[in-house]
Design a protein around this motif. Structure first.
Motif, PDB file in Angstrom:
ATOM      1  N   ASP A 167     -19.876  45.227 -47.425  1.00  0.00           N
ATOM      2  CA  ASP A 167     -18.688  46.006 -47.811  1.00  0.00           C
ATOM      3  C   ASP A 167     -17.510  45.100 -48.151  1.00  0.00           C
ATOM      4  O   ASP A 167     -16.607  45.491 -48.886  1.00  0.00           O
ATOM      5  CB  ASP A 167     -18.316  46.995 -46.697  1.00  0.00           C
ATOM      6  CG  ASP A 167     -18.270  46.330 -45.340  1.00  0.00           C
ATOM      7  OD1 ASP A 167     -17.193  45.987 -44.892  1.00  0.00           O
ATOM      8  OD2 ASP A 167     -19.346  46.116 -44.737  1.00  0.00           O
ATOM      9  N   THR A 184     -17.206  50.311 -33.741  1.00  0.00           N
ATOM     10  CA  THR A 184     -17.963  49.097 -33.396  1.00  0.00           C
ATOM     11  C   THR A 184     -17.049  47.880 -33.284  1.00  0.00           C
ATOM     12  O   THR A 184     -17.447  46.857 -32.740  1.00  0.00           O
ATOM     13  CB  THR A 184     -19.047  48.780 -34.460  1.00  0.00           C
ATOM     14  OG1 THR A 184     -18.385  48.520 -35.712  1.00  0.00           O
ATOM     15  CG2 THR A 184     -20.024  49.915 -34.621  1.00  0.00           C
ATOM     16  N   LYS A 226     -25.561  43.000 -35.069  1.00  0.00           N
ATOM     17  CA  LYS A 226     -26.796  43.632 -34.563  1.00  0.00           C
ATOM     18  C   LYS A 226     -26.497  44.858 -33.696  1.00  0.00           C
ATOM     19  O   LYS A 226     -27.060  45.933 -33.916  1.00  0.00           O
ATOM     20  CB  LYS A 226     -27.617  42.615 -33.734  1.00  0.00           C
ATOM     21  CG  LYS A 226     -28.053  41.406 -34.522  1.00  0.00           C
ATOM     22  CD  LYS A 226     -28.814  40.428 -33.672  1.00  0.00           C
ATOM     23  CE  LYS A 226     -27.985  39.804 -32.556  1.00  0.00           C
ATOM     24  NZ  LYS A 226     -26.862  38.970 -33.017  1.00  0.00           N
ATOM     25  N   SER A 227     -25.603  44.680 -32.685  1.00  0.00           N
ATOM     26  CA  SER A 227     -25.309  45.813 -31.786  1.00  0.00           C
ATOM     27  C   SER A 227     -24.708  46.960 -32.589  1.00  0.00           C
ATOM     28  O   SER A 227     -25.022  48.127 -32.348  1.00  0.00           O
ATOM     29  CB  SER A 227     -24.312  45.420 -30.695  1.00  0.00           C
ATOM     30  OG  SER A 227     -24.719  44.253 -30.079  1.00  0.00           O
ATOM     31  N   SER A 228     -23.827  46.629 -33.537  1.00  0.00           N
ATOM     32  CA  SER A 228     -23.191  47.676 -34.348  1.00  0.00           C
ATOM     33  C   SER A 228     -24.249  48.482 -35.086  1.00  0.00           C
ATOM     34  O   SER A 228     -24.185  49.715 -35.143  1.00  0.00           O
ATOM     35  CB  SER A 228     -22.242  47.070 -35.375  1.00  0.00           C
ATOM     36  OG  SER A 228     -21.392  46.158 -34.769  1.00  0.00           O
ATOM     37  N   ARG A 251     -22.229  37.698 -33.324  1.00  0.00           N
ATOM     38  CA  ARG A 251     -21.306  38.574 -34.074  1.00  0.00           C
ATOM     39  C   ARG A 251     -21.741  38.907 -35.506  1.00  0.00           C
ATOM     40  O   ARG A 251     -20.906  39.145 -36.378  1.00  0.00           O
ATOM     41  CB  ARG A 251     -19.875  37.969 -34.126  1.00  0.00           C
ATOM     42  CG  ARG A 251     -19.274  37.577 -32.829  1.00  0.00           C
ATOM     43  CD  ARG A 251     -19.199  38.675 -31.824  1.00  0.00           C
ATOM     44  NE  ARG A 251     -18.106  39.617 -32.039  1.00  0.00           N
ATOM     45  CZ  ARG A 251     -18.058  40.822 -31.484  1.00  0.00           C
ATOM     46  NH1 ARG A 251     -19.040  41.232 -30.708  1.00  0.00           N
ATOM     47  NH2 ARG A 251     -17.045  41.615 -31.699  1.00  0.00           N
ATOM     48  N   SER A 261     -19.670  41.404 -26.998  1.00  0.00           N
ATOM     49  CA  SER A 261     -20.820  40.599 -27.378  1.00  0.00           C
ATOM     50  C   SER A 261     -21.973  40.855 -26.399  1.00  0.00           C
ATOM     51  O   SER A 261     -21.759  40.983 -25.200  1.00  0.00           O
ATOM     52  CB  SER A 261     -20.394  39.135 -27.334  1.00  0.00           C
ATOM     53  OG  SER A 261     -21.386  38.351 -27.872  1.00  0.00           O
ATOM     54  N   THR A 262     -23.206  40.949 -26.937  1.00  0.00           N
ATOM     55  CA  THR A 262     -24.375  41.190 -26.071  1.00  0.00           C
ATOM     56  C   THR A 262     -24.764  39.866 -25.423  1.00  0.00           C
ATOM     57  O   THR A 262     -24.867  38.854 -26.109  1.00  0.00           O
ATOM     58  CB  THR A 262     -25.560  41.721 -26.933  1.00  0.00           C
ATOM     59  OG1 THR A 262     -25.047  42.684 -27.841  1.00  0.00           O
ATOM     60  CG2 THR A 262     -26.645  42.328 -26.086  1.00  0.00           C
TER      61      THR A 262
END
Ligand SMILES: Nc1nc2c(ncn2[C@@H]2O[C@H](COP(=O)(O)OP(=O)(O)OP(=O)(O)O)[C@@H](O)[C@H]2O)c(=O)[nH]1
Length: 311
Positions: free
Chosen positions: A115, A25, A9-11, A6, A30-31
């Protein structure tokens, strides 16, 4: 791309390479398996995501030696909003192994999700992470290893800036490209010029003057506007022999501030985007010179690409 569960990475892959809206996203699952995606830009780019929940050194999952010796850059994502000490220890172990099998590997660390941190805390976090990674590497006798750190978020342009710099490190012809762009600037009185990958909005090269984030944002948004407008019009011409050939996209737009944005489609999904100031009475002449010089640049780019392919 590698790291903990979490961390984002995928985002990052979805936002940068698939134009997903950052807020969408939130719903990514989860991948669970390593994934590889191929993108054609100035270079053929394969982005491999290694899920945080799998152990990189588990022989039944990965052939680690083959994996690390075949890649050009390792992008390690650290969630700056989470407890990151174990992620740093993991990073040191990976670097130790990666350097032993691939001395040319570029190691890139994204201090991600900034952010959520205040301006001061961002810099403090970066200092802390750099210090700890440096100490860990010293313990392993790896103090000479070069690592680049980036503060990133998918909610602003920082993630594109980081990926632009990472991809540029993988382009062997970068110095030649930068030289060509500097020459183009000099002979066309441009203020800034980027060579963009249109799909991802990564810039694969720019001239040697410093990059200002606001200029980057304006240029990246200009690509979207141009693509939307381009879809509205017929963009093809009929040759004398009757064959229909599509014309490369070219767009010029004057902003209220007086700056002029210029876009010209190049090869392999790339577009040249420039910012300049034109004196009203000479607009047409100056643009004719710029068009000519940009076409010369495009021919040089084609030659560079042909030569790179032969190597
Ligand atoms: N605030 C903030 N949240 C982010 C950012 N990038 C990703 N996220 C969020 O982080 C969560 C996890 O993101 P993923 O992309 O699934 O993380 P991952 O590293 O691929 O996770 P695994 O697939 O489990 O390895 C999602 O809810 C995203 O919306 C960011 O820059 N800022």
């Amino acid at each position: 791309m590698s790291n903990k569960y979490r961390s984002g990475k995928s985002s990052i892959c979805k936002v940068v390479f698939h134009d997903m809206q950052p807020l969408d996203t939130l719903y990514l699952e989860s991948t669970t398996k390593p994934t590889t995606e191929n993108f054609k830009s100035l270079i053929d780019l394969a982005v491999m995501e290694l899920p945080g929940q799998l152990n990189l050194f588990e022989p039944s999952l990965y052939d680690s030696e083959k994996l690390f010796s075949s890649i050009g850059a390792l992008v390690y994502v650290i969630d700056s909003q989470d407890e990151y000490l174990s992620a740093l220890q993991n990073l040191a172990v990976i670097i130790k192994y990666a350097c032993s099998v691939n001395s040319k590997l570029h190691i890139e660390v994204l201090i991600h999700k900034i952010d959520g941190l205040s301006e001061d805390f961002r810099l403090e976090t970066q200092r802390d992470i750099m210090q700890r990674v440096g100490d860990d590497l010293l313990d392993y006798g790896l103090d000479g290893v070069q690592i680049s750190f980036y503060l990133t978020s998918i909610f602003d342009h920082s993630i594109y800036e980081a990926f632009s710099r990472i991809v540029q490190k993988l382009i062997y012809e970068l110095p030649a490209l930068e030289n060509l762009l500097d020459l183009l600037m000099q002979y066309s009185t441009l203020d800034k010029v980027f060579l963009f990958d249109v799909n991802s909005k990564i810039y694969v090269a720019t001239d040697s003057s410093p990059v200002d984030m606001q200029t980057y944002e304006v240029c990246a948004e200009f690509i979207d506007v141009t693509i939307d407008l381009d879809g509205l019009y017929e963009n093809s011409g009929q040759e004398a022999d009757g064959t229909v050939r599509s014309q490369p996209t070219r767009c010029v737009s004057k902003l209220q501030s007086g700056s002029v944005l210029y876009l010209h489609q190049m090869i392999r999904g790339l577009a040249l985007v420039a910012v300049m100031r034109l004196e009203d009475e000479n607009d047409a002449n100056a643009l004719a010179v710029i068009d000519h010089n940009v076409l010369v640049f495009k021919k040089s780019l084609e030659k560079l690409w042909e030569r790179a392919r032969i190597k």
